[in-house]
Enzyme design. Structure first.
Site: not given
Length: 792
Positions: A343, A543
């Site tokens: 990521d 997020e």
């Protein structure tokens, strides 16, 4: 449809970056043939991929191999595209909101080809692979079709639809020159306080597994489809446990006294404290499905950590450093043969014992990440530093050359499968796929199927097409809010940011004969309206900035800086109160990425709809409001009665949500739905068990068993016949999934009617939720029995 503008072995020479871009998009590009690779085995498409990989790997230097393991963000190389060649990058990506100027499909093709020209100017002419987050359609691209976020797709309970959405997304992504999508998120969301909960298909691993057909849509069901011009490499993320992290109340409390930029995420990127049995059941199961059933091409590790309770909590390990799970479980036990991409700066978060306060890269972090088993590293702005550190680690013997070869072989295999060596440059021939009428029609269908009818007192729905409507609420006419995060920018944005139709637009389009008065804040006079339609909910987030109790997005637009909550904002509550007090029939739509607690206002609301984040086609929402399509959606997550209940999930002890997992009222006739499903089987009933099922269904459909409105009159006869039909279908070799769903819908309707009437037995919430969970696992008989008990 693909056009190879520049073939394998053709090298763009002596071109400035601007010319390189032109070389990729025009047929008159100046090219020469580099004979240094002409005729080599890895360039021979007739050879097996394994042989091509082995040949190419044997020709590469260590520096070239490390380059293949490195991915940079476009912004880091756009001013000087030659850096792609200098650093020998294996990949480039666009983060959320990182777009070319202008943000058009053609400009995307030109940009990607500009970087590809540089990759092909290197010694071995290994094409780079471009990646992007297209998590609900090609959200970065202006004009793309924006589908409902995964939570809405989970509400559809329609794997075939999910596959179609994946295919449409792939076609639009590939049309802009991009062969790799960082999607889908196959996390199981266990706590709606998590800012990414809308990226999950739901709280039940079985439901998530069923909806992973989206991978087939993205990649194609045949491995050969990857090389076509309408499919992409999919990425299952985030391995593993990111939806099951613990909420840190201490962090949330501390955030209250800090400026937004000093606040921390209370749940996103947190710790999954669990035992291995529960981890395998809840957090790992979706990856078993992704790898073994759908052959997903890439996997992305999670920012989160896992802390095994068997050895006592307090010693979590970052997933990016977890060799046991990445190499041992994913690559070993599950046999994953694709490649792992970290990521965004994922290894930066690995704690370095010798330098614990360093939030950047260190040799230790690079070594730990590579040795754990990640193959390519998303280093948006530190690509060269990563390469230098890894080179030193290999030279020093702390990272083996065998580990490097394994990583590079996996990456090269994907590139060969995608056909990048044969067709390295993207064509602009298919840019009309982006936002096409066909894809928008599919998104409209998806939006309609995602709508969940929670309450329908007095049958306020469906609305009459000539009704006098008073429409209010800040999300009625805001396409940015209904699209949510990961739309044009990372966090999304309120307002008129993409083409499409708002819910208000949809109401006017689907019911042009209706009289519509619109007032966002309900300040306009109601003027004797028949029905009030109030559309409220959340503003976009992504997020950790969507964590309840987390940091407000200080760099976002003002509407998005509101404190995130599991309850409606005060202004939304006030709008509901005002409209519902003034108009006798009041309908509320909640446009949000997660449930919103409104128990206190439920008494004044006649109709309640969970609209989720429906995307660019608000007409789909209007379709079910006016009965053009029936309500069929069911809750993919439990809808809490109070914030204090969260986390709450199907299977919990003392399970008492306001609306359980699987709840969803339907409009239309249950009898008609059953008849339609039966007709869908056709006339070929050579299967003896299928013939028996049809006979039982014919008995169930006898007219005297039903009321004029299509609801059940004689429950004993209907339930008995349906139960017998299910037993026969369970022995049949035909695909009868749609018919089984229709049978379960009949008894589910009765169970929910009993709840509404107040006659359902105690514990009805668990009965309905457990029934839906059983249905997702394929145990229709158990689901039927549980629903029948709930019906009383």
């Amino acid at each position: 449809m693909r056009t190879a503008l520049i073939g394998v072995g053709a090298l763009v020479t002596s071109l400035l970056p601007a010319q390189a871009a032109g070389a990729a998009t025009g047929p008159t590009a100046t090219v020469t043939t580099d004979r240094s690779v002409h005729g080599l085995p890895y360039m021979d498409a007739r050879l097996p991929i394994e042989r091509r990989v082995a040949d190419l790997l044997g020709r590469m230097t260590l520096t070239e191999k490390i380059g293949q393991m490195t991915q940079a963000e476009r912004a880091a190389v756009d001013a000087d595209p030659t850096l792609v060649a200098q650093w020998q990058l294996g990949s480039v990506l666009s983060g959320g909101g990182s777009t070319p100027t202008p943000n058009t499909p053609a400009a995307w093709v030109e940009m990607v080809n500009k970087y590809q020209a540089q990759a092909l100017s290197t010694r071995l002419q290994i094409p780079m692979i471009y990646g992007i987050d297209a998590v609900h359609g090609h959200g970065n691209v202006l004009g793309a079709t924006i589908f409902p976020h995964n939570v809405g797709l989970g509400a559809t309970r329609d794997p075939a639809l999910a596959e179609k959405v994946g295919a449409a997304t792939a076609a639009e992504v590939r049309a802009t020159g991009i062969p790799w999508d960082f999607a889908p998120c196959v996390c199981v969301s266990r706590d709606e306080r998590w800012g990414r909960s809308y990226e999950s298909f739901g709280e039940d691993p079985a439901l998530v597994g069923r909806m992973e057909t989206v991978i087939d849509g993205l990649q194609g069901r045949s491995p050969r489809r990857l090389a076509s011009d309408d499919h992409v490499l999919a990425t299952a993320k985030h391995f593993a446990g990111d939806g099951d992290t613990q909420y840190d109340t201490t962090v949330a409390e501390a955030n209250k006294t800090k400026p937004w930029y000093d606040q921390k995420y209370p749940i996103d990127q947190g710790i999954t404290a669990t035992n291995r049995q529960d981890f395998n059941r809840i957090d790992l199961a979706s990856y078993v499905t992704a790898v073994k059933r759908h052959n997903v091409g890439s996997v992305m590790p999670s920012f989160s950590s896992v802390d095994w309770t068997e050895d006592g909590v307090g010693n979590p390990i970052k997933m990016h450093a977890d060799k046991d799970l990445i190499t041992g479980t994913l690559k070993g036990q599950l046999g994953f043969d694709g490649f792992l991409i970290s990521d965004w700066e994922g290894i930066h978060q690995i704690p370095d014992p010798a330098d614990p306060t360093n939030g950047g890269l260190t040799a230790y972090k690079v070594r730990a990440g590579v040795n754990a088993g990640t193959d390519m590293f998303m280093e948006p702005n530190t690509a060269k530093q990563f390469e230098d550190l890894l080179l030193a680690e290999v030279t020093a013997g702390r990272v083996s050359r065998a580990r490097i070869d394994d990583a590079v072989a996996r990456i090269l295999t994907a590139k060969f499968k995608l056909g990048l060596f044969e067709h390295p440059y993207a064509s602009a021939d298919n840019i009309d796929q982006v936002g096409s009428a066909q894809h928008r029609a599919l998104a409209r269908t998806a939006a309609a199927e995602s709508q969940v009818l929670l309450k329908n007192s007095g049958k306020v729905l469906p609305l009459r097409k000539n009704a006098k409507l008073y429409v209010a609420g800040r999300n009625a006419d805001d396409i940015g809010n209904q699209a949510g995060g990961w739309t044009i920018t990372w966090q999304g944005q309120s307002g008129d940011i993409i083409p499409g139709s708002t819910i208000l637009d949809g109401i006017k389009q689907v019911a042009p004969g209706a009289q519509v008065t619109y007032s966002a804040d309900a300040s306009a006079p109601t003027n004797g309206a028949d029905v009030g339609v109030v559309v409220v909910g959340e503003t976009p987030y992504a997020e950790g900035y969507g964590d309840v109790g987390g940091p407000e997005c200080g760099f976002c637009a003002t509407p998005q800086q509101e404190e995130k909550s599991l309850s409606l904002q005060a202004s939304d509550k006030a709008t509901i109160d005002k409209v519902c007090a003034a108009i006798s029939k009041c309908l509320v739509l909640v446009v949000s990425g997660r449930p919103q607690v409104l128990t206190d206002q439920l008494g004044e609301i006649d109709g309640l709809v969970a609209s989720w984040l429906p995307g660019s086609e608000g007409t789909g929402v209007a379709d079910v409001l006016f009965g053009k399509r029936p309500f069929t959606g069911r809750l993919p997550v439990s809808w809490p009665a109070a914030e204090s209940q969260v986390p709450i999930n199907v299977g919990d002890a003392n399970y008492r949500p306001l609306y359980p997992y699987g709840w969803g009222l339907r409009t239309g006739s249950a009898r008609d739905r059953l008849r339609a499903a039966l007709r869908g089987l056709g006339d070929d009933h050579r299967d003896r068990d299928l013939r028996a099922a049809v006979e039982h269904l014919d008995a169930a459909l006898t007219g005297r068993n039903w009321n004029p409105d299509g609801s059940v009159r004689d429950a004993g006869r209907v339930h008995g016949a349906l139960s017998a039909a299910l037993a026969s279908l369970g022995r049949s070799h035909r695909d009868t999934g749609a018919l089984v769903d229709a049978i379960l819908a009949v008894v589910r309707d009765r169970a929910q009617a009993a709840v509404v009437a107040g006659t359902a037995p105690q514990g009805w919430q668990s009965l309905i939720a457990d029934a839906d969970q059983a249905a997702q696992t394929g145990d229709a008989a158990k689901a039927f029995t549980l629903l029948r008990r709930a019906a009383g």
